[in-house]
Structures are given as C-alpha cells and as structure tokens.
Enzyme design. Sequence first.
Site, PDB file in Angstrom:
ATOM      1  N   ASP A   1      37.512  42.769  39.274  1.00  0.00           N
ATOM      2  CA  ASP A   1      38.241  42.588  40.532  1.00  0.00           C
ATOM      3  C   ASP A   1      37.539  43.449  41.572  1.00  0.00           C
ATOM      4  OD1 ASP A   1      40.259  40.813  39.768  1.00  0.00           O
ATOM      5  OD2 ASP A   1      41.561  42.424  39.064  1.00  0.00           O
TER       6      ASP A   1
ATOM      7  N   CYS B   1      40.315  43.321  35.543  1.00  0.00           N
ATOM      8  CA  CYS B   1      41.635  42.726  35.366  1.00  0.00           C
ATOM      9  C   CYS B   1      42.094  42.995  33.933  1.00  0.00           C
ATOM     10  CB  CYS B   1      41.577  41.224  35.623  1.00  0.00           C
ATOM     11  SG  CYS B   1      43.127  40.376  35.241  1.00  0.00           S
TER      12      CYS B   1
END
Length: 139
Positions: free
Chosen positions: A41, A34
């Site tokens: 992520d 991220c």
Amino acid sequence: MPSRPDKNLETFPNPTQERDYHIHMEIPEFTCLCPKTGQPDFATLILDYIPDKKCVELKSLKLYIWSFRDENAFHEAVTNRIVDDLATALQPRYLRLTAKFYVRGGIFTTVVAEHRHSGWTPLPSVDLFHFDSQPSTRG
C-alpha cells in the site's frame, strides 16, 4: 547516521520556543503491506505540527517512515501509530497527520489523525487572502 530503516526518531531543540509556528512536511514515499493480501500500500503523508521544545530531524523521520515498508498494517492503525510515535518523541503543541493512500480496490482512502497538547490553545488564525485592507473605519 544509518541509511537503512530505523524506528528511532531523533529530535533537536526548537530554536524558537516562544512562538507558535507551523511546520509542514509532505512525504510521498510511504509504503506498508496490506495485512489481508500482503500487497504493498502506498501513501503520501502530510505532516503538520506546531513544535513545543523539540523538532524532528528529517533524516531520522525518513528512516522511520521507511521502516514500515515490510510491515503489515491497516491504513487507520498505521496512521494513528505514526501520530502516537511522533507525539511521544516531539511532545508538540499540535500535530496532524494526513495519510492519503493510493487507490486499492477502486477506493482512495484518506486517514487524518491529530494530537493536541493538553492546555494548548491555538492563536487566532490569520488569513491574508481575506484580510480587509480597506476597513470601514477609513474614509
């Protein structure tokens, strides 16, 4: 062939260029970072494509996907970047990537991006589950 992350996508000649056929791949190990938090992520990528002259070599695809694990990327940007890279390498008749990201902040995000070769028209869809095996023209 290397076994570490690599941005190079290798291809091989499509063995059946005269036919439209669908290649479906599910890639459950996609990871990027991220750009706001630096946290990882995770996503499952679903790749569907109709090849033209080239197909993607699977190990190179795996290493390409791994290459994102230490990169900062928004979901929307990374999904479209992967579509662009695959479209450049393969020049497929059609390609769709569905990126199903795991929950982040209580929100599941799915990004779908497509590429269609100019001038390519899909053949009519055949749905055998709804195929009328007893048409009204039979007694």
